[in-house]
Design a protein around this motif. Structure first.
Motif, PDB file in Angstrom:
ATOM      1  N   GLU A  64      24.565  15.555  38.076  1.00 28.54           N
ATOM      2  CA  GLU A  64      23.838  15.839  36.838  1.00 28.54           C
ATOM      3  C   GLU A  64      23.777  14.562  36.014  1.00 28.54           C
ATOM      4  OE1 GLU A  64      22.314  18.553  35.890  1.00 28.54           O
ATOM      5  OE2 GLU A  64      23.092  20.009  37.328  1.00 28.54           O
ATOM      6  N   THR A  65      22.726  14.426  35.210  1.00 25.53           N
ATOM      7  CA  THR A  65      22.588  13.246  34.362  1.00 25.53           C
ATOM      8  C   THR A  65      22.325  13.654  32.917  1.00 25.53           C
ATOM      9  OG1 THR A  65      20.203  13.039  34.739  1.00 25.53           O
ATOM     10  CG2 THR A  65      21.662  11.850  36.250  1.00 25.53           C
ATOM     11  N   SER A  66      22.668  12.743  32.025  1.00 25.63           N
ATOM     12  CA  SER A  66      22.415  12.922  30.603  1.00 25.63           C
ATOM     13  C   SER A  66      22.144  11.555  29.995  1.00 25.63           C
ATOM     14  CB  SER A  66      23.631  13.555  29.932  1.00 25.63           C
ATOM     15  OG  SER A  66      23.436  13.619  28.545  1.00 25.63           O
ATOM     16  N   SER A  67      21.186  11.503  29.072  1.00 25.13           N
ATOM     17  CA  SER A  67      20.851  10.222  28.453  1.00 25.13           C
ATOM     18  C   SER A  67      21.493  10.044  27.076  1.00 25.13           C
ATOM     19  CB  SER A  67      19.335  10.067  28.337  1.00 25.13           C
ATOM     20  OG  SER A  67      18.793  11.110  27.549  1.00 25.13           O
ATOM     21  N   THR A  68      22.181  11.083  26.580  1.00 21.19           N
ATOM     22  CA  THR A  68      22.872  10.972  25.294  1.00 21.19           C
ATOM     23  C   THR A  68      24.219  11.687  25.358  1.00 21.19           C
ATOM     24  OG1 THR A  68      22.010  13.025  24.324  1.00 21.19           O
ATOM     25  CG2 THR A  68      20.648  11.026  24.057  1.00 21.19           C
ATOM     26  N   GLY A  69      25.100  11.285  24.472  1.00 24.42           N
ATOM     27  CA  GLY A  69      26.399  11.937  24.400  1.00 24.42           C
ATOM     28  C   GLY A  69      26.279  13.397  23.986  1.00 24.42           C
ATOM     29  N   ALA A  70      25.389  13.677  23.018  1.00 27.46           N
ATOM     30  CA  ALA A  70      25.207  15.052  22.551  1.00 27.46           C
ATOM     31  C   ALA A  70      24.690  15.945  23.676  1.00 27.46           C
ATOM     32  CB  ALA A  70      24.255  15.082  21.358  1.00 27.46           C
ATOM     33  N   GLU A  71      23.746  15.429  24.441  1.00 27.08           N
ATOM     34  CA  GLU A  71      23.205  16.181  25.578  1.00 27.08           C
ATOM     35  C   GLU A  71      24.305  16.431  26.619  1.00 27.08           C
ATOM     36  OE1 GLU A  71      19.098  15.570  27.781  1.00 27.08           O
ATOM     37  OE2 GLU A  71      20.580  14.138  28.532  1.00 27.08           O
ATOM     38  N   ALA A  72      25.152  15.433  26.838  1.00 21.87           N
ATOM     39  CA  ALA A  72      26.249  15.573  27.802  1.00 21.87           C
ATOM     40  C   ALA A  72      27.234  16.643  27.355  1.00 21.87           C
ATOM     41  CB  ALA A  72      26.959  14.235  27.985  1.00 21.87           C
ATOM     42  N   ILE A  73      27.543  16.672  26.058  1.00 21.49           N
ATOM     43  CA  ILE A  73      28.466  17.688  25.544  1.00 21.49           C
ATOM     44  C   ILE A  73      27.894  19.082  25.760  1.00 21.49           C
ATOM     45  CG2 ILE A  73      29.471  18.639  23.424  1.00 21.49           C
ATOM     46  CD1 ILE A  73      29.849  15.672  22.533  1.00 21.49           C
ATOM     47  N   ASP A  74      26.604  19.258  25.480  1.00 15.50           N
ATOM     48  CA  ASP A  74      25.963  20.557  25.713  1.00 15.50           C
ATOM     49  C   ASP A  74      26.011  20.943  27.182  1.00 15.50           C
ATOM     50  OD1 ASP A  74      25.385  20.895  23.035  1.00 15.50           O
ATOM     51  OD2 ASP A  74      23.310  20.167  23.214  1.00 15.50           O
ATOM     52  N   LEU A  75      25.783  19.968  28.047  1.00 16.59           N
ATOM     53  CA  LEU A  75      25.818  20.228  29.486  1.00 16.59           C
ATOM     54  C   LEU A  75      27.225  20.641  29.928  1.00 16.59           C
ATOM     55  CD1 LEU A  75      24.371  20.242  32.206  1.00 16.59           C
ATOM     56  CD2 LEU A  75      24.832  17.805  32.380  1.00 16.59           C
ATOM     57  N   VAL A  76      28.224  19.946  29.436  1.00 11.92           N
ATOM     58  CA  VAL A  76      29.613  20.270  29.780  1.00 11.92           C
ATOM     59  C   VAL A  76      29.968  21.668  29.285  1.00 11.92           C
ATOM     60  CG1 VAL A  76      32.025  19.667  29.326  1.00 11.92           C
ATOM     61  CG2 VAL A  76      30.394  17.878  29.943  1.00 11.92           C
ATOM     62  N   LYS A  77      29.570  21.998  28.073  1.00 14.66           N
ATOM     63  CA  LYS A  77      29.832  23.343  27.544  1.00 14.66           C
ATOM     64  C   LYS A  77      29.207  24.406  28.443  1.00 14.66           C
ATOM     65  CE  LYS A  77      30.273  22.156  22.658  1.00 14.66           C
ATOM     66  NZ  LYS A  77      29.649  22.277  21.314  1.00 14.66           N
ATOM     67  N   GLY A  78      27.958  24.164  28.892  1.00 15.04           N
ATOM     68  CA  GLY A  78      27.294  25.106  29.781  1.00 15.04           C
ATOM     69  C   GLY A  78      28.005  25.235  31.115  1.00 15.04           C
ATOM     70  N   LEU A  79      28.474  24.133  31.651  1.00 19.40           N
ATOM     71  CA  LEU A  79      29.209  24.170  32.914  1.00 19.40           C
ATOM     72  C   LEU A  79      30.500  24.970  32.765  1.00 19.40           C
ATOM     73  CD1 LEU A  79      28.745  20.454  34.058  1.00 19.40           C
ATOM     74  CD2 LEU A  79      27.663  22.469  35.062  1.00 19.40           C
ATOM     75  N   ILE A  80      31.193  24.753  31.662  1.00 17.26           N
ATOM     76  CA  ILE A  80      32.439  25.485  31.416  1.00 17.26           C
ATOM     77  C   ILE A  80      32.153  26.977  31.301  1.00 17.26           C
ATOM     78  CG2 ILE A  80      34.270  25.882  29.715  1.00 17.26           C
ATOM     79  CD1 ILE A  80      34.178  22.815  29.197  1.00 17.26           C
ATOM     80  N   GLU A  81      31.118  27.323  30.547  1.00 18.02           N
ATOM     81  CA  GLU A  81      30.751  28.737  30.393  1.00 18.02           C
ATOM     82  C   GLU A  81      30.415  29.382  31.734  1.00 18.02           C
ATOM     83  OE1 GLU A  81      27.555  28.882  27.579  1.00 18.02           O
ATOM     84  OE2 GLU A  81      28.849  28.280  25.901  1.00 18.02           O
ATOM     85  N   ASP A  82      29.785  28.606  32.618  1.00 21.14           N
ATOM     86  CA  ASP A  82      29.395  29.114  33.929  1.00 21.14           C
ATOM     87  C   ASP A  82      30.527  29.053  34.943  1.00 21.14           C
ATOM     88  OD1 ASP A  82      26.888  29.597  32.896  1.00 21.14           O
ATOM     89  OD2 ASP A  82      25.981  27.778  33.747  1.00 21.14           O
ATOM     90  N   GLY A  83      31.656  28.473  34.556  1.00 22.38           N
ATOM     91  CA  GLY A  83      32.791  28.373  35.477  1.00 22.38           C
ATOM     92  C   GLY A  83      32.610  27.336  36.564  1.00 22.38           C
ATOM     93  N   VAL A  84      31.768  26.336  36.303  1.00 18.15           N
ATOM     94  CA  VAL A  84      31.509  25.282  37.286  1.00 18.15           C
ATOM     95  C   VAL A  84      32.510  24.145  37.067  1.00 18.15           C
ATOM     96  CG1 VAL A  84      29.825  23.603  38.131  1.00 18.15           C
ATOM     97  CG2 VAL A  84      29.065  25.868  37.404  1.00 18.15           C
ATOM     98  N   GLU A  85      33.088  23.677  38.158  1.00 18.78           N
ATOM     99  CA  GLU A  85      34.055  22.575  38.084  1.00 18.78           C
ATOM    100  C   GLU A  85      33.355  21.266  37.781  1.00 18.78           C
ATOM    101  OE1 GLU A  85      37.028  20.118  41.042  1.00 18.78           O
ATOM    102  OE2 GLU A  85      36.395  22.116  41.623  1.00 18.78           O
ATOM    103  N   LEU A  86      33.839  20.559  36.771  1.00 18.25           N
ATOM    104  CA  LEU A  86      33.348  19.220  36.450  1.00 18.25           C
ATOM    105  C   LEU A  86      34.365  18.247  37.018  1.00 18.25           C
ATOM    106  CD1 LEU A  86      31.306  17.416  35.000  1.00 18.25           C
ATOM    107  CD2 LEU A  86      32.682  17.684  32.937  1.00 18.25           C
ATOM    108  N   SER A  87      33.996  17.575  38.108  1.00 14.61           N
ATOM    109  CA  SER A  87      34.950  16.740  38.828  1.00 14.61           C
ATOM    110  C   SER A  87      35.052  15.323  38.284  1.00 14.61           C
ATOM    111  CB  SER A  87      34.564  16.668  40.303  1.00 14.61           C
ATOM    112  OG  SER A  87      34.716  17.924  40.879  1.00 14.61           O
ATOM    113  N   LEU A  88      33.945  14.794  37.772  1.00 17.94           N
ATOM    114  CA  LEU A  88      33.944  13.393  37.388  1.00 17.94           C
ATOM    115  C   LEU A  88      32.862  13.153  36.351  1.00 17.94           C
ATOM    116  CD1 LEU A  88      35.043  10.504  38.058  1.00 17.94           C
ATOM    117  CD2 LEU A  88      33.242  10.352  39.759  1.00 17.94           C
ATOM    118  N   VAL A  89      33.186  12.339  35.338  1.00 21.71           N
ATOM    119  CA  VAL A  89      32.202  11.902  34.358  1.00 21.71           C
ATOM    120  C   VAL A  89      32.152  10.384  34.431  1.00 21.71           C
ATOM    121  CG1 VAL A  89      31.616  11.769  31.911  1.00 21.71           C
ATOM    122  CG2 VAL A  89      32.649  13.866  32.828  1.00 21.71           C
TER     123      VAL A  89
END
Length: 67
Positions: free
Chosen positions: A40-65
């Motif tokens: 996954e990609t993000s061009s801003t920190g705010a967008e990345a935070i929203d993406l991470v929140k969505g992944l957490i809500e969906d129970g998806v493992e975030l392995s590396l940033v």
């Protein structure tokens, strides 16, 4: 395989404000790890935070940033 047996692959999140850098990283990581991870990609920190929140809500493992 049943749909309920399907598990989302872990995610590698790339963050950079330069589109060329993001695309180069995405291509390289997808070539190497694309079968094991979702890239996954993000061009801003705010967008990345929203993406991470969505992944957490969906129970998806975030392995590396990579930022």
């Amino acid at each position: 395989m049943n749909q309920e047996d399907w598990v989302d692959p872990p995610v590698i999140l790339l963050i950079d404000d330069e589109p060329e850098v993001l695309e180069a990283l995405r291509t390289q990581l997808n070539d190497r790890f694309g079968e094991q991870f979702e890239i996954e990609t993000s061009s801003t920190g705010a967008e990345a935070i929203d993406l991470v929140k969505g992944l957490i809500e969906d129970g998806v493992e975030l392995s590396l940033v990579i930022s």
